[in-house]
Design a protein around this motif. Structure first.
Motif, PDB file in Angstrom:
ATOM      1  N   LYS A  60       0.839  -1.201   0.000  1.00  0.00           N
ATOM      2  CA  LYS A  60       0.000   0.000   0.000  1.00  0.00           C
ATOM      3  C   LYS A  60       0.874   1.251   0.000  1.00  0.00           C
ATOM      4  O   LYS A  60       2.026   1.223   0.453  1.00  0.00           O
ATOM      5  N   ARG A  61       0.301   2.346  -0.493  1.00  0.00           N
ATOM      6  CA  ARG A  61       1.016   3.619  -0.531  1.00  0.00           C
ATOM      7  C   ARG A  61       0.499   4.544   0.563  1.00  0.00           C
ATOM      8  O   ARG A  61      -0.718   4.634   0.766  1.00  0.00           O
ATOM      9  N   ILE A  62       1.395   5.245   1.246  1.00  0.00           N
ATOM     10  CA  ILE A  62       0.950   6.190   2.272  1.00  0.00           C
ATOM     11  C   ILE A  62       0.715   7.577   1.683  1.00  0.00           C
ATOM     12  O   ILE A  62       0.017   8.391   2.278  1.00  0.00           O
ATOM     13  N   PHE A  63       1.302   7.841   0.507  1.00  0.00           N
ATOM     14  CA  PHE A  63       1.055   9.096  -0.205  1.00  0.00           C
ATOM     15  C   PHE A  63       0.458   8.772  -1.566  1.00  0.00           C
ATOM     16  O   PHE A  63       0.708   7.707  -2.125  1.00  0.00           O
ATOM     17  N   ARG A  64      -0.300   9.702  -2.097  1.00  0.00           N
ATOM     18  CA  ARG A  64      -0.844   9.502  -3.438  1.00  0.00           C
ATOM     19  C   ARG A  64       0.287   9.338  -4.448  1.00  0.00           C
ATOM     20  O   ARG A  64       0.178   8.562  -5.390  1.00  0.00           O
ATOM     21  N   MET A  65       1.347  10.090  -4.243  1.00  0.00           N
ATOM     22  CA  MET A  65       2.551   9.971  -5.069  1.00  0.00           C
ATOM     23  C   MET A  65       3.706  10.598  -4.316  1.00  0.00           C
ATOM     24  O   MET A  65       3.523  11.566  -3.576  1.00  0.00           O
ATOM     25  N   ALA A  66       4.877  10.033  -4.479  1.00  0.00           N
ATOM     26  CA  ALA A  66       6.097  10.610  -3.913  1.00  0.00           C
ATOM     27  C   ALA A  66       6.981  11.072  -5.075  1.00  0.00           C
ATOM     28  O   ALA A  66       6.927  10.485  -6.159  1.00  0.00           O
ATOM     29  N   PRO A  67       7.774  12.105  -4.863  1.00  0.00           N
ATOM     30  CA  PRO A  67       7.988  12.899  -3.654  1.00  0.00           C
ATOM     31  C   PRO A  67       6.736  13.624  -3.174  1.00  0.00           C
ATOM     32  O   PRO A  67       5.751  13.741  -3.880  1.00  0.00           O
ATOM     33  N   PHE A  68       6.833  14.123  -1.953  1.00  0.00           N
ATOM     34  CA  PHE A  68       5.719  14.628  -1.172  1.00  0.00           C
ATOM     35  C   PHE A  68       4.908  15.706  -1.892  1.00  0.00           C
ATOM     36  O   PHE A  68       3.688  15.783  -1.741  1.00  0.00           O
ATOM     37  N   HIS A  69       5.558  16.568  -2.683  1.00  0.00           N
ATOM     38  CA  HIS A  69       4.825  17.668  -3.308  1.00  0.00           C
ATOM     39  C   HIS A  69       3.765  17.161  -4.288  1.00  0.00           C
ATOM     40  O   HIS A  69       2.723  17.797  -4.464  1.00  0.00           O
ATOM     41  N   HIS A  94       1.914  14.591  -3.866  1.00  0.00           N
ATOM     42  CA  HIS A  94       0.761  14.165  -3.066  1.00  0.00           C
ATOM     43  C   HIS A  94      -0.287  15.276  -3.010  1.00  0.00           C
ATOM     44  O   HIS A  94      -1.489  15.033  -3.168  1.00  0.00           O
ATOM     45  N   PHE A  95       0.160  16.506  -2.805  1.00  0.00           N
ATOM     46  CA  PHE A  95      -0.773  17.631  -2.700  1.00  0.00           C
ATOM     47  C   PHE A  95      -1.329  18.033  -4.061  1.00  0.00           C
ATOM     48  O   PHE A  95      -2.472  18.476  -4.164  1.00  0.00           O
ATOM     49  N   GLU A  96      -0.535  17.868  -5.104  1.00  0.00           N
ATOM     50  CA  GLU A  96      -1.054  18.122  -6.449  1.00  0.00           C
ATOM     51  C   GLU A  96      -2.222  17.193  -6.755  1.00  0.00           C
ATOM     52  O   GLU A  96      -3.266  17.628  -7.258  1.00  0.00           O
ATOM     53  N   LEU A  97      -2.046  15.906  -6.454  1.00  0.00           N
ATOM     54  CA  LEU A  97      -3.094  14.935  -6.721  1.00  0.00           C
ATOM     55  C   LEU A  97      -4.271  15.090  -5.769  1.00  0.00           C
ATOM     56  O   LEU A  97      -5.359  14.571  -6.027  1.00  0.00           O
ATOM     57  N   ALA A  98      -4.065  15.802  -4.669  1.00  0.00           N
ATOM     58  CA  ALA A  98      -5.164  16.098  -3.743  1.00  0.00           C
ATOM     59  C   ALA A  98      -5.981  17.301  -4.219  1.00  0.00           C
ATOM     60  O   ALA A  98      -6.978  17.652  -3.593  1.00  0.00           O
ATOM     61  N   GLY A  99      -5.553  17.949  -5.308  1.00  0.00           N
ATOM     62  CA  GLY A  99      -6.324  19.037  -5.875  1.00  0.00           C
ATOM     63  C   GLY A  99      -5.738  20.422  -5.696  1.00  0.00           C
ATOM     64  O   GLY A  99      -6.323  21.406  -6.145  1.00  0.00           O
ATOM     65  N   TRP A 100      -4.559  20.526  -5.036  1.00  0.00           N
ATOM     66  CA  TRP A 100      -3.939  21.838  -4.877  1.00  0.00           C
ATOM     67  C   TRP A 100      -3.367  22.299  -6.220  1.00  0.00           C
ATOM     68  O   TRP A 100      -2.803  21.504  -6.977  1.00  0.00           O
ATOM     69  N   ALA A 101      -3.488  23.571  -6.498  1.00  0.00           N
ATOM     70  CA  ALA A 101      -2.852  24.138  -7.686  1.00  0.00           C
ATOM     71  C   ALA A 101      -1.338  24.077  -7.524  1.00  0.00           C
ATOM     72  O   ALA A 101      -0.816  24.161  -6.408  1.00  0.00           O
ATOM     73  N   GLU A 102      -0.625  23.936  -8.638  1.00  0.00           N
ATOM     74  CA  GLU A 102       0.832  23.827  -8.578  1.00  0.00           C
ATOM     75  C   GLU A 102       1.454  25.028  -7.871  1.00  0.00           C
ATOM     76  O   GLU A 102       2.345  24.867  -7.030  1.00  0.00           O
TER      77      GLU A 102
END
Length: 360
Positions: A309-318, A320-328
């Protein structure tokens, strides 16, 4: 102080003016960035953006460093650059060349993978070992070498000594860790460049403070047993100026990427400054944004291999927030803010240790 200001100003000017020239040349040559297929979909539009912009940062650093020394030598203020300065610049350039080969192979083979892991490891190993061996030589009139065998926080931790072989291994580990950490952070427009500029700006202050409280000149409580701190401040200022100038063109939407050429070089400089200034553990705080990015990759791989299982949507960490919907741009600015907090907290630790050691 004049040399520090000159190095930063020259590097800033060269970086701002030279980078658009590289953009035109690299665009004509087709030196465009390849984007990994499994990355965020929004990054597909960046395919073809010129890369290897780290060349501009390195050229600006050398111009700032040598230009500043040319002026202050003409003014009769100093004789010549020190062994510490040359070694850190050599380390930065050596890793930049490894990154350049990596970027060039990516471009020629039209893929997002350049040097294989073994080749990149060998490149980092050769540069790292050469730096480690030379850093233990070139003793000055006070019998100081650019680096010591000890682990350090803000000063050497005297009871943790590596010996010659141990130091070479430790030195390579530090260089590989920081070069890869900055490389992982270089995934969004301006993220690595802006974060690195904050780290180098912090080290301008630290190195100048060490110079003003150098044990060879002021043998008092709280003084620093660091060789050539003023020269290291000039290097840090040149790097800061080069990063800021490059950021003018690398900020979102980026006209050029630094590529591995820039990220490996800047990571090498981070490692070199930490060892030369006896602040290896403090650098983890000051460069906290890089450390967290690398830790996110390590955790993602370890947890996935152990549990599937993955603890982040994607690594590196930044990512993860992009895939969570944050603008770049939101991710970039907030990470810059966190990077600034890390740098200021590290500087606060440095100063508070000086007060505790009897310097204030």
């Amino acid at each position: 102080m004049i040399g520090i200001g000159l190095a930063g100003a020259i590097a800033l000017l060269i970086s701002i003016l030279f980078t658009p020239y590289l953009i035109r040349v690299f665009s004509r040559q087709g030196f465009g960035q390849e984007i990994r297929e499994e990355g965020p979909q929004g990054h597909k539009s960046k395919r073809g953006t010129p890369t290897m912009g780290g060349v501009a940062i390195m050229v600006a650093m050398w111009a700032g460093y040598l230009g500043a020394y040319g002026v202050i030598m003409l003014m009769g203020l100093r004789d010549r650059p020190s062994a510490s300065g040359w070694l850190v610049m050599m380390l930065t350039t050596g890793l930049g060349l490894v990154g350049f080969l990596d970027d060039f192979i990516k471009i020629r083979k039209q893929r997002n993978l350049g040097l294989n892991k073994t080749a990149k490891l060998v490149g980092q190993l050769v540069v790292g070992i050469t730096f480690a061996v030379l850093a233990l030589r070139f003793a000055d009139n006070y019998n100081q070498t650019p680096a010591t065998y000890n682990l350090s926080f803000i000063r050497d931790i005297s009871f943790i000594s590596f010996g010659t072989i141990g130091f070479v291994v430790f030195c390579y580990g530090i260089i590989a860790a920081w070069s890869n950490a900055v490389n992982f952070t270089d995934g969004l427009d301006g993220l690595a460049g802006g974060s690195a500029a904050m780290v180098f700006g912090t080290y301008v202050v630290i190195c100048f403070w060490q110079f003003r409280n150098d044990c060879t000149s002021f043998a008092s409580a709280g003084c620093y047993d660091v060789r050539d701190p003023l020269d290291l401040a000039v290097v840090a200022a040149a790097a800061m100026g080069g990063c800021i100038g490059f950021l003018w063109w690398n900020a979102a939407p980026a006209k050029i990427f630094m590529g591995d050429t820039g990220s490996l070089a800047l990571g090498g400089l981070v490692a070199g400054l930490s060892m030369m200034t006896r602040t290896e553990l403090l650098m983890i705080v000051i460069g906290g944004i890089f450390a967290v990015e690398m830790l996110s990759v390590i955790l993602q791989i370890a947890v996935f291999r152990a549990t599937g299982k993955r603890i982040f949507r994607m690594a590196p960490f930044h990512h993860h927030f992009e895939l969570a919907g944050w603008a770049e741009t939101t991710v970039i600015i907030r990470f810059w803010l966190l990077g600034g907090v890390c740098a200021m907290f590290g500087l606060g630790l440095f100063y508070s240790e000086w007060l505790t050691a009897g310097g204030g």
